[in-house]
Every structure is written in structure tokens, then in C-alpha cells.
Scaffold this motif. Structure first.
Motif, short mmCIF file in Angstrom:
data_model
loop_
_atom_site.label_atom_id
_atom_site.label_comp_id
_atom_site.label_asym_id
_atom_site.label_seq_id
_atom_site.Cartn_x
_atom_site.Cartn_y
_atom_site.Cartn_z
N GLU A 47 -32.99 38.50 32.28
CA GLU A 47 -33.32 39.86 32.74
C GLU A 47 -34.74 40.25 32.33
N ASN A 48 -35.21 39.70 31.24
CA ASN A 48 -36.55 40.05 30.76
C ASN A 48 -37.63 39.05 31.16
N GLY A 49 -37.30 38.17 32.07
CA GLY A 49 -38.31 37.30 32.66
C GLY A 49 -38.67 36.05 31.86
N TYR A 50 -37.94 35.77 30.78
CA TYR A 50 -38.34 34.62 29.95
C TYR A 50 -37.90 33.27 30.52
N ILE A 51 -36.85 33.27 31.34
CA ILE A 51 -36.40 31.97 31.90
C ILE A 51 -37.39 31.53 32.98
N GLY A 52 -37.97 32.51 33.68
CA GLY A 52 -38.87 32.18 34.78
C GLY A 52 -40.34 32.21 34.40
N GLY A 61 -41.19 34.21 39.46
CA GLY A 61 -41.46 33.95 38.04
C GLY A 61 -42.64 34.74 37.52
N ALA A 62 -43.05 34.43 36.27
CA ALA A 62 -44.16 35.15 35.65
C ALA A 62 -45.50 34.42 35.87
N GLY A 63 -45.46 33.22 36.43
CA GLY A 63 -46.69 32.50 36.73
C GLY A 63 -47.45 32.04 35.51
N LEU A 64 -46.77 31.95 34.37
CA LEU A 64 -47.44 31.44 33.16
C LEU A 64 -47.19 29.93 33.05
N GLY A 65 -47.35 29.37 31.84
CA GLY A 65 -47.27 27.92 31.76
C GLY A 65 -46.37 27.41 30.64
N LEU A 66 -46.51 26.10 30.40
CA LEU A 66 -45.72 25.45 29.36
C LEU A 66 -46.15 25.95 27.97
N LEU A 67 -47.42 26.31 27.84
CA LEU A 67 -47.91 26.83 26.55
C LEU A 67 -47.13 28.10 26.18
N LEU A 88 -31.76 24.94 25.60
CA LEU A 88 -31.55 25.89 26.70
C LEU A 88 -32.76 25.92 27.62
N PHE A 89 -33.94 25.87 27.00
CA PHE A 89 -35.16 25.91 27.81
C PHE A 89 -35.42 24.57 28.50
N MET A 90 -34.92 23.47 27.90
CA MET A 90 -35.07 22.19 28.60
C MET A 90 -34.22 22.18 29.86
N ILE A 91 -32.94 22.54 29.69
CA ILE A 91 -32.01 22.26 30.79
C ILE A 91 -32.31 23.08 32.05
N THR A 92 -32.67 24.34 31.88
CA THR A 92 -32.92 25.10 33.12
C THR A 92 -34.41 25.29 33.42
N PRO A 93 -35.21 25.92 32.52
CA PRO A 93 -36.61 26.13 32.90
C PRO A 93 -37.40 24.82 33.11
N MET A 304 -51.04 20.52 17.63
CA MET A 304 -51.00 19.39 18.57
C MET A 304 -50.10 19.70 19.76
N ASN A 305 -49.02 20.44 19.48
CA ASN A 305 -48.12 20.79 20.58
C ASN A 305 -48.79 21.76 21.55
N TYR A 306 -49.54 22.70 21.00
CA TYR A 306 -50.26 23.63 21.88
C TYR A 306 -51.28 22.85 22.72
N LYS A 307 -51.90 21.88 22.10
CA LYS A 307 -52.88 21.07 22.85
C LYS A 307 -52.18 20.34 23.99
N ALA A 308 -51.02 19.74 23.68
CA ALA A 308 -50.26 19.03 24.71
C ALA A 308 -49.90 19.98 25.85
N ALA A 309 -49.44 21.18 25.49
CA ALA A 309 -49.03 22.15 26.51
C ALA A 309 -50.24 22.59 27.34
N TRP A 310 -51.35 22.80 26.68
CA TRP A 310 -52.58 23.21 27.38
C TRP A 310 -53.01 22.14 28.38
N LEU A 311 -52.99 20.88 27.92
CA LEU A 311 -53.36 19.77 28.81
C LEU A 311 -52.42 19.73 30.01
N TYR A 312 -51.14 19.90 29.72
CA TYR A 312 -50.12 19.88 30.78
C TYR A 312 -50.39 20.97 31.81
#
Ligand SMILES: Cc1cc2nc3c(=O)[nH]c(=O)nc-3n(C[C@H](O)[C@H](O)[C@H](O)COP(=O)(O)OP(=O)(O)OC[C@H]3O[C@@H](n4cnc5c(N)ncnc54)[C@H](O)[C@@H]3O)c2cc1C
Length: 390
Positions: A47-52, A61-67, A88-93, A304-312
Motif C-alpha cells: 500500500e505504501n509503494g515499497y514492493i513496486g 511503480g516508483a521508478g527507483l532502483g535496486l539501490l 520477501l523482496f527476492m521472491i516478488t520484487p 560494496m553492496n551499494y556499489k553493486a546496486a549502483w552499477l546494476y
């Protein structure tokens, strides 16, 4: 290089932290004890837009990213959920949202993305097989072309969330492994209905992560229309790698949040607990130093995870960074839960103090979604250029 969070990211973190606290440690303890899916939390996140979050705006969706998804998962894990919330975030988003956003047809995007973003359609992913395990290219689940349909047969194992999913991202072969030019040829991704009578499931009893069931899945003559194929037939391997890299980033985010939470619980306890006279146990360096070292490792893994997400998010190769972050975060988060338990002595072993749940759940992520050994293999080959031993 800019390490500052944007205003939007700050608001996102604050907002989800509020929801995370509402569904805090006690909520998760009860759900874990009852082996129940966290429907109330998931509904509120939808309801608060976090899944999308990472779904484009044109599809609701919110048009944001993996980061941003990583930041949200960290906050929720640290607020009391622990590492299971990452699943939960793996299986659906990720399995549903990101895979279809990046590789789905226009019709698939229209059919699935708005429903995922609204929290109305949940996914799961069926990749692992009993006889293939870490060697995903050895899967034998086969999709045989039959006019406009495919007939699929095979068996999968450890499929998490299949009991609550509306759709399953099914990884199958459309060419046998020895018949393609390269071993990666012939992998295809399908969107299927896990409630189809051709699919039967059997739950597996496990150590933890009890809010989500994991099942053995049998597929017998499942008929799937070709419209439900993601991307081109036989060319699914590249799309699958995108899904798996995002899965690693989300896993790592859950691990970082969990490590932070475990250390916080340990510190709160160690400041109060007095055993010899008036000195709190938190004053002993034997208690402090292991927690400090783990705190440092978690922070490094987070960067390092933020870097990976940013690259993605910038469509650049991110496998190396995603794997390295997951390796260090897996060890450090498990270490943090284990040291938190040690810090709390006997109470650490009591359900009432929560650390035992965090410790049980977090252990999984040294094995899944990719084991530490397979990450070491990946880095040895792709970063150091060493030969493959297997
Ligand atoms: C609770 C849970 C939930 C899961 N959810 C899902 C899901 O939703 N969907 C899905 O598709 N899968 C899921 N999985 C499967 C998970 O991804 C696999 O368990 C994982 O990839 C490891 O595969 P395996 O269990 O077959 O171990 P194996 O591949 O049999 O490996 C066993 C051991 O041998 C080591 N090993 C294997 N090969 C090598 C090598 N070449 N060099 C060094 N060491 C090696 C491994 O690191 C590991 O320690 C889940 C698993 C669990 C336990």
C-alpha cells in the motif's frame, strides 16, 4: 564520488523504518513460532509503494532502483525482521518485478507489473533441482514445444514462497545441455501458475526462516502458452544472471540489517548486565572487540553492496561486486548473531531475547542463494583469472 543520500532516499528510509518498527521483533517472533507468512506487513508495504520501488512509473511503480530496494531491505531487517525479510523482496520484487521489467514483453509488463507494484500478485522462483544444485546449468526440467504451447516436466527443490505465490518464474531447458553450442544455450524462463494441477508441492522442514515455506515442486505435463516465455527461447541465461545478481544484492542488504540489529541487541544487553560487581560486561574488551570487528566488516560490505546496486542500476556489470559483498556480509552477519548470542550468555539462547531467531535465519545465507564456496570460485576465476578446478 558522492556518498550522500538524496532527499528521496532519506525519506524512503525514514518511512520504511516506521513500518519496520510497527512490525518489530515481537511480531516476527510470533510469526516465526506459528510458521506464518507476514501478510499484514506485506500488505502495508504494498500500500505504501515499497514492493513496486524498482518498477517503472508507467507500470505503477516508483521508478527507483535496486539501490533503493537495498536500503529498504536493510531498514526492515534492522528494525526487527532479520534476514528473512530479504527473501520477501527476492521472491516478488526481484523474481517477478525486476525480471519482467528488464526482460519481459510489453504484454507481460502490462499484465504483471501494476499488480506486483500494488502488492496484489506475488511470485516465487524455481531454479534449483535435486540433481543440479549449485550447478544450475545441469538442470533437466524440460519444456517441449507443442504448437503455441510448451509441455513442461521436471522437479525442483527448495522453492520458497510457492504456497503463497500467484506466479512462479520457472527456469527450464528447451534444448538439452549436450545439444546446444554452449552450455548456457537452451535455458528458458517461463511465467507459470503454481496452482496449476500439473504442479504439486511438498513442504520441507527446515532450521529457520519459518515465515516462508520452502517446497519440493513436481511438474508433470504442465501446459504453458508461448506468451508466458520471458525473452527468447533458449536465451534465458543472461536474463537469469540479471535476476540472480539482484537477488544477491537484496540478500546482502538483509544480512547487513540483521548484523546491525544483532549488534544493537548485544550492546543494549552488555551495557546493563553486571556479573562481577558493578562493571557491566560491555566494559570488557573480550565482549567489545569481536562486536567492533563485525561492525566494521558489515559497514564495508554495505559500501560494496551499494556499489553493486549502483552499477546494476546503471546497466554496468555488477557480478563481481555483488558476490564480494555477499561473501563478506554472510560471514559478518552470521558472526554478529553468534557474538550477540555469546554476549547475552544463556539469555541469548532464549526465544524471548530474539537473537536465536536471527541466528537460525541468518545461517541460511551462507548456503543460499549462492554458497560461499561458489562465490570464492567465481572470484578466483573472474577476478584473479585462475583456472577452474571443477
Ligand atoms: C531455505 C532455502 C531456500 C531456498 N530457496 C530457493 C528458491 O526459492 N528457489 C530456488 O531455485 N532455490 C532455492 N534454494 C536453493 C539454494 O539456492 C541452493 O540450496 C544453493 O544454491 C546450494 O545448492 P545445493 O543446496 O544443491 O548445494 P550443492 O550444490 O549440493 O553444494 C553442497 C556443498 O558443496 C559445495 N560445492 C559445490 N560445488 C562446489 C565447487 N565446485 N567447489 C567448491 N565447493 C562446491 C557447496 O558450496 C556446498 O557447500 C533455497 C535453499 C534453501 C536451503
Amino acid at each position: 564520488m558522492d556518498f550522500a543520500l538524496t532527499e528521496e532516499q532519506k525519506l524512503l528510509k525514514e518511512g520504511v523504518r516506521r513500518i519496520g518498527r510497527k512490525y518489530g521483533l515481537e511480531y516476527w517472533r510470533e510469526k516465526d513460532a506459528r510458521h506464518e507468512f507476514v501478510h499484514e506487513l506485506w500488505r502495508e508495504l504494498g500500500e505504501n509503494g515499497y514492493i513496486g520501488l524498482a518498477i517503472p512509473e508507467e507500470y505503477g511503480g516508483a521508478g527507483l532502483g535496486l539501490l533503493e530496494m537495498a536500503m529498504v531491505v536493510e531498514e526492515l531487517a534492522a528494525s526487527g525482521a532479520g534476514s528473512t525479510v530479504a527473501q520477501l523482496f527476492m521472491i516478488t520484487p526481484v523474481f517477478g518485478g525486476l525480471t519482467i521489467t528488464l526482460h519481459g514483453t510489453e504484454a507481460q509488463k502490462k499484465e504483471y507489473l501494476p499488480a506486483i507494484a500494488a502488492g496484489k500478485k506475488d511470485f516465487c522462483m524455481a531454479l534449483t533441482e535435486p540433481n543440479a544444485g549449485s550447478n544450475s546449468l545441469e538442470i533437466t526440467t524440460f519444456a517441449e514445444k507443442d504448437g503455441d504451447y510448451y509441455i513442461i516436466n521436471g522437479q525442483k527443490i527448495w522453492i520458497t514462497g510457492v504456497d503463497v505465490a500467484d506466479r512462479m518464474l520457472l527456469v527450464a531447458r528447451t534444448t538439452k545441455r549436450d545439444q546446444g553450442q554452449r552450455k548456457t544455450d537452451g535455458i528458458s524462463l517461463f511465467i507459470v501458475d503454481p496452482k496449476d494441477p500439473a504442479i504439486t508441492t511438498t513442504p520441507i522442514e527446515k532450521v529457520g526462516t519459518h515465515c516462508l515455506r520452502s517446497d519440493t515442486v513436481f511438474i508433470e505435463n504442465l501446459r504453458v502458452h508461448k506468451d508466458q516465455l520471458i525473452g527468447e527461447e533458449g536465451k534465458g541465461w543472461r536474463a537469469l544472471l540479471d535476476t540472480l545478481n539482484a537477488e544477491r544484492v537484496v540478500t546482502t542488504a538483509g544480512l547487513i540489517g540483521t548484523g546491525e540489529l544483532a549488534i544493537r541487541l548485544a550492546v543494549e544487553y552488555a551495557k546493563e548486565r553486571k556479573v562481577f560487581g558493578q562493571t557491566p560486561i560491555g566494559a570488557y574488551q573480550g565482549i567489545q572487540f569481536p562486536l567492533v570487528r563485525l561492525r566494521a566488516e558489515l559497514e564495508l560490505a554495505q559500501l560494496m553492496n551499494y556499489k553493486a546496486a549502483w552499477l546494476y542500476d546503471h546497466k554496468q556489470p555488477s557480478g563481481r561486486e555483488a558476490n564480494m559483498a555477499k561473501l563478506i556480509a554472510g560471514e559478518a552477519a552470521f558472526g554478529a548473531c553468534d557474538r550477540a548470542m555469546q554476549t547475552m550468555g544463556g539469555y541469548g539462547y532464549a526465544k524471548e531475547y530474539h537473537v536465536e531467531r536471527l541466528w537460525r535465519d541468518v545461517r541460511l545465507f551462507r548456503i543460499a542463494p549462492v554458497s560461499e564456496e561458489m562465490i570464492l570460485n567465481f572470484i578466483a576465476q573472474h577476478d584473479l583469472g585462475l583456472p577452474r578446478s571443477y
